[in-house]
Design an enzyme around this catalytic site. Structure first.
Site, PDB file in Angstrom:
ATOM      1  N   MET A  53      13.858   0.490  12.535  1.00 58.72           N
ATOM      2  CA  MET A  53      15.069   0.631  11.745  1.00 58.72           C
ATOM      3  C   MET A  53      16.180   1.176  12.613  1.00 58.72           C
ATOM      4  SD  MET A  53      13.538   1.688   8.114  1.00 58.72           S
ATOM      5  CE  MET A  53      12.542   2.935   8.813  1.00 58.72           C
ATOM      6  N   ARG A  99     -31.796 -14.773   6.916  1.00 57.51           N
ATOM      7  CA  ARG A  99     -31.455 -15.465   5.669  1.00 57.51           C
ATOM      8  C   ARG A  99     -31.972 -16.895   5.738  1.00 57.51           C
ATOM      9  NH1 ARG A  99     -25.286 -16.569   4.095  1.00 57.51           N
ATOM     10  NH2 ARG A  99     -25.473 -18.058   5.797  1.00 57.51           N
ATOM     11  N   ASP A 141     -18.751 -14.167   0.149  1.00 54.94           N
ATOM     12  CA  ASP A 141     -18.932 -15.002  -1.033  1.00 54.94           C
ATOM     13  C   ASP A 141     -18.771 -14.192  -2.318  1.00 54.94           C
ATOM     14  OD1 ASP A 141     -19.139 -17.322   0.266  1.00 54.94           O
ATOM     15  OD2 ASP A 141     -21.318 -17.484   0.183  1.00 54.94           O
ATOM     16  N   ARG A 189     -28.212 -16.025  10.325  1.00 55.78           N
ATOM     17  CA  ARG A 189     -28.062 -17.244   9.519  1.00 55.78           C
ATOM     18  C   ARG A 189     -28.887 -18.344  10.174  1.00 55.78           C
ATOM     19  NH1 ARG A 189     -23.017 -15.209  10.774  1.00 55.78           N
ATOM     20  NH2 ARG A 189     -21.679 -14.583   9.045  1.00 55.78           N
ATOM     21  N   TYR A 212     -26.648   0.700   5.108  1.00 50.41           N
ATOM     22  CA  TYR A 212     -26.112   0.218   6.379  1.00 50.41           C
ATOM     23  C   TYR A 212     -24.975  -0.766   6.155  1.00 50.41           C
ATOM     24  CZ  TYR A 212     -28.642  -4.175   5.623  1.00 50.41           C
ATOM     25  OH  TYR A 212     -29.077  -5.360   5.108  1.00 50.41           O
ATOM     26  N   GLU A 221     -24.355 -12.168  -3.887  1.00 42.90           N
ATOM     27  CA  GLU A 221     -23.065 -12.815  -3.668  1.00 42.90           C
ATOM     28  C   GLU A 221     -22.538 -13.480  -4.932  1.00 42.90           C
ATOM     29  OE1 GLU A 221     -23.708 -15.591  -0.426  1.00 42.90           O
ATOM     30  OE2 GLU A 221     -25.818 -15.716  -0.937  1.00 42.90           O
ATOM     31  N   ARG A 272       6.637  13.633  17.948  1.00 44.71           N
ATOM     32  CA  ARG A 272       5.643  13.076  17.037  1.00 44.71           C
ATOM     33  C   ARG A 272       4.359  12.882  17.820  1.00 44.71           C
ATOM     34  NH1 ARG A 272       8.900   7.539  16.956  1.00 44.71           N
ATOM     35  NH2 ARG A 272       8.286   6.753  18.966  1.00 44.71           N
ATOM     36  N   ARG A 287      19.964   8.713  11.341  1.00 45.14           N
ATOM     37  CA  ARG A 287      18.694   8.176  11.848  1.00 45.14           C
ATOM     38  C   ARG A 287      17.719   7.963  10.705  1.00 45.14           C
ATOM     39  NH1 ARG A 287      16.785  12.810  15.883  1.00 45.14           N
ATOM     40  NH2 ARG A 287      15.713  11.054  16.879  1.00 45.14           N
ATOM     41  N   GLY A 320     -23.373  -9.870   0.272  1.00 39.85           N
ATOM     42  CA  GLY A 320     -22.654 -10.896   1.034  1.00 39.85           C
ATOM     43  C   GLY A 320     -21.235 -10.917   0.506  1.00 39.85           C
ATOM     44  N   THR A 321     -20.417 -10.021   1.038  1.00 45.20           N
ATOM     45  CA  THR A 321     -19.121  -9.784   0.391  1.00 45.20           C
ATOM     46  C   THR A 321     -18.102 -10.896   0.624  1.00 45.20           C
ATOM     47  OG1 THR A 321     -18.581  -8.363   2.258  1.00 45.20           O
ATOM     48  CG2 THR A 321     -19.306  -7.290   0.229  1.00 45.20           C
ATOM     49  N   GLY A 363      11.603   1.945  16.520  1.00 45.73           N
ATOM     50  CA  GLY A 363      12.567   0.872  16.716  1.00 45.73           C
ATOM     51  C   GLY A 363      12.674  -0.105  15.562  1.00 45.73           C
ATOM     52  N   HIS A 384      10.968  -1.126  24.545  1.00 52.12           N
ATOM     53  CA  HIS A 384      10.451  -1.652  23.281  1.00 52.12           C
ATOM     54  C   HIS A 384       9.159  -2.430  23.501  1.00 52.12           C
ATOM     55  CE1 HIS A 384      10.129  -4.738  20.104  1.00 52.12           C
ATOM     56  NE2 HIS A 384      10.467  -3.722  19.321  1.00 52.12           N
ATOM     57  N   SER A 397     -28.606  -7.270   0.192  1.00 56.96           N
ATOM     58  CA  SER A 397     -27.550  -7.262   1.188  1.00 56.96           C
ATOM     59  C   SER A 397     -26.333  -7.887   0.526  1.00 56.96           C
ATOM     60  CB  SER A 397     -27.981  -8.075   2.407  1.00 56.96           C
ATOM     61  OG  SER A 397     -26.898  -8.202   3.290  1.00 56.96           O
ATOM     62  N   CYS A 411     -23.136  -7.322   4.507  1.00 52.69           N
ATOM     63  CA  CYS A 411     -23.155  -8.176   5.690  1.00 52.69           C
ATOM     64  C   CYS A 411     -21.984  -9.136   5.733  1.00 52.69           C
ATOM     65  CB  CYS A 411     -24.463  -8.944   5.762  1.00 52.69           C
ATOM     66  SG  CYS A 411     -24.649 -10.124   4.423  1.00 52.69           S
ATOM     67  N   LYS A 466      10.047  12.080  11.219  1.00 50.09           N
ATOM     68  CA  LYS A 466      11.084  12.620  12.090  1.00 50.09           C
ATOM     69  C   LYS A 466      11.701  13.871  11.477  1.00 50.09           C
ATOM     70  CE  LYS A 466      13.397   9.330  14.137  1.00 50.09           C
ATOM     71  NZ  LYS A 466      14.314   8.172  14.055  1.00 50.09           N
TER      72      LYS A 466
HETATM   73  P1  ADP Z   1      14.115   5.675  16.784  1.00 48.23           P
HETATM   74  O1  ADP Z   1      13.389   6.088  15.569  1.00 48.23           O
HETATM   75  O2  ADP Z   1      14.306   4.223  16.920  1.00 48.23           O
HETATM   76  O3  ADP Z   1      13.575   6.353  18.007  1.00 48.23           O
HETATM   77  P2  ADP Z   1      16.141   7.688  16.684  1.00 48.23           P
HETATM   78  O4  ADP Z   1      16.649   8.070  15.348  1.00 48.23           O
HETATM   79  O5  ADP Z   1      15.142   8.588  17.276  1.00 48.23           O
HETATM   80  O6  ADP Z   1      15.603   6.207  16.615  1.00 48.23           O
HETATM   81  O7  ADP Z   1      17.392   7.569  17.626  1.00 48.23           O
HETATM   82  C1  ADP Z   1      17.391   6.858  18.813  1.00 48.23           C
HETATM   83  C2  ADP Z   1      17.928   7.688  19.953  1.00 48.23           C
HETATM   84  O8  ADP Z   1      19.200   8.193  19.659  1.00 48.23           O
HETATM   85  C3  ADP Z   1      17.092   8.907  20.202  1.00 48.23           C
HETATM   86  O9  ADP Z   1      16.152   8.628  21.183  1.00 48.23           O
HETATM   87  C4  ADP Z   1      18.042   9.933  20.697  1.00 48.23           C
HETATM   88  O10 ADP Z   1      18.022   9.989  22.090  1.00 48.23           O
HETATM   89  C5  ADP Z   1      19.372   9.450  20.226  1.00 48.23           C
HETATM   90  N1  ADP Z   1      19.881  10.407  19.225  1.00 48.23           N
HETATM   91  C6  ADP Z   1      19.572  10.439  17.917  1.00 48.23           C
HETATM   92  N2  ADP Z   1      20.196  11.480  17.306  1.00 48.23           N
HETATM   93  C7  ADP Z   1      20.908  12.090  18.261  1.00 48.23           C
HETATM   94  C8  ADP Z   1      21.746  13.244  18.280  1.00 48.23           C
HETATM   95  N3  ADP Z   1      21.979  13.954  17.184  1.00 48.23           N
HETATM   96  N4  ADP Z   1      22.319  13.605  19.441  1.00 48.23           N
HETATM   97  C9  ADP Z   1      22.080  12.874  20.553  1.00 48.23           C
HETATM   98  N5  ADP Z   1      21.300  11.805  20.622  1.00 48.23           N
HETATM   99  C10 ADP Z   1      20.719  11.402  19.488  1.00 48.23           C
HETATM  100 MG    MG Z   2     -23.131 -17.250   0.737  1.00 46.15          MG
HETATM  101 MG    MG Z   3      13.347   8.156  18.190  1.00 46.22          MG
END
Ligand code: ADP
Ligand code: MG
Ligand code: MG
Length: 898
Positions: free
Chosen positions: A109, A632, A784, A576, A866, A760, A354, A98, A781-782, A107, A470, A779, A846, A28
């Site tokens: 963290m 075999r 075993d 086999r 192979y 093996e 991304r 963030r 036989g990973t 989602g 999600h 061959s 194999c 990010k």
């Molecule tokens: P995640 O990685 O879970 O997508 P983000 O860090 O992208 O979390 O934040 C979640 C949401 O919060 C983003 O989709 C964005 O819309 C909103 N957000 C994050 N930073 C800002 C910001 N500086 N201003 C406005 N909205 C924000």
């Molecule tokens: Mg064997």
């Molecule tokens: Mg995001």
């Protein structure tokens, strides 16, 4: 003394970092920097590096000494760019905090928005914006998020207050609350915090900032992040970065909005802008599925049969700017982008970009089309598709002609079909999944706490949420079929049931979902085999042209063999033969052979099995015409063919006329303390040569018969299992040649065959030169070989392996991913020593590893000829082999450049 740079700023048309710095800045942060440098509208901010996270955990959760001063300086710069001051009463700067790891963990963290608000700055925000309602709406959002993420207060208490307020006011939407209502809600929220934590909600913005930063670092170690990392092979040592970014507001009325977009359709790959947005809302609202979002484009709206205006219709000017911007981003990154944005009072802000997650179908289409558009070349297209993901395409889908009773319709959030028992709870889904049950997880909506349940389920249904909810995002990433936002499904958690179309469905009842149409269907529906044409074929052809390793399949039944051939297998790497012995029609003769008192008795019984064996091989050779087939010889210890308890013994005796006492006493006599290391493999052939002689005769006769019938000679490769010594191999080679020559003489015809061994045992690898005197192929036989190298039984490893993974002693399960060091070294040693004696000794693998992309990369590096894997993994292996070859090639080019 040089100072470590812990903090990287971005915004105002420039940045300290760029997109290449993902390891340091997280995905990010690196992309926010890149977008800033490109001159795109990005709210200014700064990134605290992943190195801080690592240092934080290495030093007992303490920060580097100079971090604070660097943060102060970066914050000062941001204040300068936006012309606001953090904590200022009349002109307050607000920020988001963030997380952002190297690999995106959507989602996984937590994010805190609107940070810097307190009882004083909220008045400043109200004054600045001239919108009190907005200011207090932002404050209540902040209190909820901060309390949840930093103070550990659950959402429920806040939601209760909000629901109560709405009930009292007789309104249903958050947007219907006025300034004074929100102000009152904020007051009650603060009371909730005091009640739950015993302390006032923190008012000092600096304390808030550090609280949130620490919470992001702490979230790196929470259970769902750990689970996600384990599932996606992300090492713990990578750490996360923290992004602190000035806020822009999508909740400032009807000219403001927030949304998410994909530059191409992440489900189908279609090259059309795709996404959802919400007017007058803040980021989380779209993803959390609180309100059902609107389509971005007019075409998208029409496709979904929605009436609420799209962004294209509601805000045409910003939309035009947005469309240009994301097009530019896609060309810049040369890949489909997943974008988050906000419109604040008619002004566009880019918050994230991304490379978008996508289904296998869409990955193929996008890769092939980007290559035809000239944005990438074919080699890059090959690298763009994750081999494992192909799995999604190789399995059956619902038969369009089969009748289906649709009980609800939702969004086609993740394609594929699944049938299973209804389960409402993720823990329960996991429990049943471990018992091998097919379950469909049915939820109001999912949250990161449901990851394990989604993983265990065959498919997912949610009653709420859009295409970017999600559930949808995670299901696509996992390759689970998913129907989201099936509004007709009314869940009653307490009663353990849902109603749809006026019917009640209880937990445990069977439903089917079609993630490609959004159908939720009663009962089971017939499935059909996938058709692998179009983009799939195009990309596979490119991959085949790029790879060096051959790909074979492990198959013993005609069905498996034809499936494998259909998927492009270039022969059988492991057939086999014991499976053929278990067949109902033969097991009696096999038992008779085991019970025989002498060689003559054994030969008599074997003679009954021989025609069956021969017929099996005839069929396999025909299916694999023109391709090598490695067979075999008998491998498992003989007691595996005998009944073990008294009851079974009686049943077998009754059915076959064999003597029950004799069966019992032979089973006892053959009992082994450690069957894996017992009388098995070629040790059977050495002790009872007549068994292997029968098998060799069946193979050679079958081959001659097919040759006579079709005019094309099969390519049998006769493989002796569990060889450890050169002397063993010598004995087996002589046995094989003697029998083959006898058949040739008898039939007056001959053909080429090869004799080799499965490696093996560590001793076999170390003394591969001795074996190569007599063996024409090895061959590995990973399965075993891994067992015997580690001295770990695969069947029992489940009891302790997790502890090893949790403690970081094993990075991966060595039975899934080839251990490149120990087992890998043995393979390399065997290859080298074998080739010294027999330069053209044929080398393959194999074990289960033959279908694992990272193990395939190892095989490429070790110069094997192979890999062989299960039929359904053949396309995966073809693609992985191509990628391995391309990486190896570019690796050598890099070497040369130095
Ligand atoms: P995640 O990685 O879970 O997508 P983000 O860090 O992208 O979390 O934040 C979640 C949401 O919060 C983003 O989709 C964005 O819309 C909103 N957000 C994050 N930073 C800002 C910001 N500086 N201003 C406005 N909205 C924000
Ligand atoms: Mg064997
Ligand atoms: Mg995001």
């Amino acid at each position: 003394m040089t100072m470590t740079k812990w903090v990287y700023g971005f915004g105002g048309g420039s940045a300290d970092g760029d997109a290449s710095m993902k390891n340091l800045l997280g995905g990010k942060g690196a992309n926010l920097a890149e977008m800033s440098s490109l001159g795109l509208p990005v709210p200014p901010g700064f990134t605290i590096t992943t190195e801080v996270c690592t240092a934080y955990y290495e030093n007992g959760q303490a920060y580097p000494a100079d971090l604070e001063s660097q943060v102060e300086a970066a914050l000062g710069k941001v204040e300068g760019i936006v012309g606001k001051a953090f904590g200022d009463k009349s002109n307050p700067l607000l920020v988001s905090v963030r997380s952002g790891a190297r690999a995106s963990m959507p989602g996984m963290m937590d994010t805190v928005l609107n940070l810097g608000l307190n009882d004083e700055t909220v008045e400043g925000l109200a004054g600045l914006s001239g919108d009190r309602r907005f200011a207090f709406d932002s404050y209540r959002r902040f209190i909820t998020m901060y309390s949840n993420v930093v103070l550990g207060v659950g959402h429920d208490a806040f939601e209760e207050v909000l629901d109560e307020t709405k009930d009292r006011l007789g309104v249903s939407q958050d947007t219907e609350l006025a300034a004074a209502d929100w102000e009152r809600v904020v007051g009650r929220y603060k009371q909730v915090v005091l009640d739950e934590t015993g302390a006032e909600f923190p008012q000092d913005p600096k304390a808030q900032l550090w609280g949130a930063v620490s919470a992001v670092f702490a979230s790196w170690m929470n259970d769902r992040a750990k689970f996600y990392r384990r599932m996606h092979d992300i090492p713990e040592s990578w750490g996360t970065a923290v992004n602190v970014q000035s806020m822009v507001f999508g909740n400032m009325g009807d000219t403001s909005a927030t949304g998410v977009a994909f530059t191409r359709n992440p489900s189908t790959g279609e090259a059309k802008l795709y996404g959802e947005f919400l007017i007058n809302a803040q980021g989380e609202d779209v993803v959390a599925g609180i309100r059902t979002p609107q389509a971005l484009t007019k075409a998208g709206r029409e496709e979904m049969g929605e009436t609420k205006p799209s962004m294209e219709e509601a805000m045409p000017e910003v939309f035009a700017q947005f469309r240009d911007t994301v097009g530019r981003l896609e060309r810049h990154y040369r890949d489909m982008q997943d974008i988050e944005f906000t419109v604040e009072q008619g002004r566009l802000w880019m918050l994230q970009t991304r490379n978008g997650k996508r289904t296998a179908k869409s990955a193929l289409k996008i890769a092939v089309e980007l290559a035809s558009e000239g944005l990438i070349d074919r080699e890059e297209a090959i690298q763009r598709v994750e081999p494992q993901a192909l799995d999604q395409l190789l399995h059956p889908t619902l038969d369009p002609k089969a009748p289906r009773t649709v009980i609800a319709k939702g969004l086609p959030a993740s394609p594929g079909a699944a049938t299973g028992k209804i389960v409402f709870d993720s823990d329960e889904a996991e429990r049943l999944g471990q018992l091998g049950e097919a379950v469909i997880l049915v939820r109001e909506e999912t949250s990161p706490e449901d990851i394990h349940g989604m993983h265990a389920a065959r498919g997912i249904v949610t009653a709420r949420g859009g295409m970017t909810s999600h559930a949808a995002v995670v299901a696509r990433g996992m390759g689970r079929p998913c129907v989201s936002g099936a509004g007709g499904v009314h869940i009653d958690d307490k009663a353990g049931q849902f109603t749809a179309s006026g019917q009640t469905f209880k937990a445990g009842q069977i439903i089917t979902i079609d993630g490609s149409t959004g159908d939720v269907i009663e009962g089971k529906v017939a499935m059909i085999e996938p058709e692998l044409t179009g983009d799939f074929q195009t990309l596979m052809a490119w991959a085949d042209a790029a790879r060096r390793l051959k790909v074979r399949a492990n198959a013993e039944t005609p069905l498996d063999a034809s499936t494998a051939r259909g998927f492009g297998a270039e022969g059988i790497g492991l057939c086999r033969t014991e499976h053929m012995f278990f067949d109902d029609t033969r097991i009696a003769a096999v038992r008779e052979m085991i019970l025989a008192d002498d060689e003559a008795g054994r030969r008599a019984a074997l003679a009954k099995i021989e025609p069956f064996q021969k017929a099996d091989f005839v069929e396999l050779f025909k299916i694999m015409a023109g391709l090598p087939v490695t067979i075999r010889l008998l491998d498992p210890p003989l007691h595996e063919f005998l009944p073990h308890n008294e009851e079974d013994v009686k049943a077998v005796a009754a059915a076959t006329g064999l003597d029950a006492d004799k069966l019992m006493s032979r089973a006892k006599a053959l009992h082994e303390t450690n069957p894996m290391l017992g009388h098995r493999g070629c040790r059977l052939g050495v002790a009872y040569p007549e068994i292997y002689e029968m098998q060799v005769r069946a193979i050679i006769e079958a081959a001659l018969e097919v040759k006579a019938e079709t005019g094309e000679a099969p390519l049998p490769e006769i493989m002796h299992p569990l060889v450890a010594k050169g002397q063993e191999m010598k004995f087996l080679r002589e046995l094989t040649d003697r029998v083959a020559e006898a058949v040739f003489a008898d039939r007056g015809d001959r053909l080429d065959y090869m004799v080799g061994t499965m490696i093996e045992l560590p001793r076999a690898a170390l003394r591969a030169d001795d074996l190569a005197e007599y063996a024409e192929f090895f061959s590995f036989g990973t399965n075993d070989l891994t067992q015997t190298t580690f001295g770990i039984s695969r069947d029992d490893s489940g009891r302790f392996l997790q502890a090893y993974l949790d403690k970081g002693i094993f990075e991966h399960d060595p039975f899934v991913r080839l251990d490149p060091e120990g087992v890998g070294d043995l393979i390399k040693i065997a290859a080298e020593r074998g080739r010294k004696v027999r330069p053209n000794v044929k080398l393959g693998i194999c074990g289960e590893h033959g279908g694992d992309p990272s193990s395939i990369a190892f095989c490429e590096g070790a110069g094997l000829d192979y890999v062989s894997c299960s039929p359904y993994r053949v396309p995966i292996a073809r693609l992985a082999a191509a990628q391995a070859a391309l990486s190896a090639r570019s690796g050598t080019e890099r070497e040369k450049d130095r």
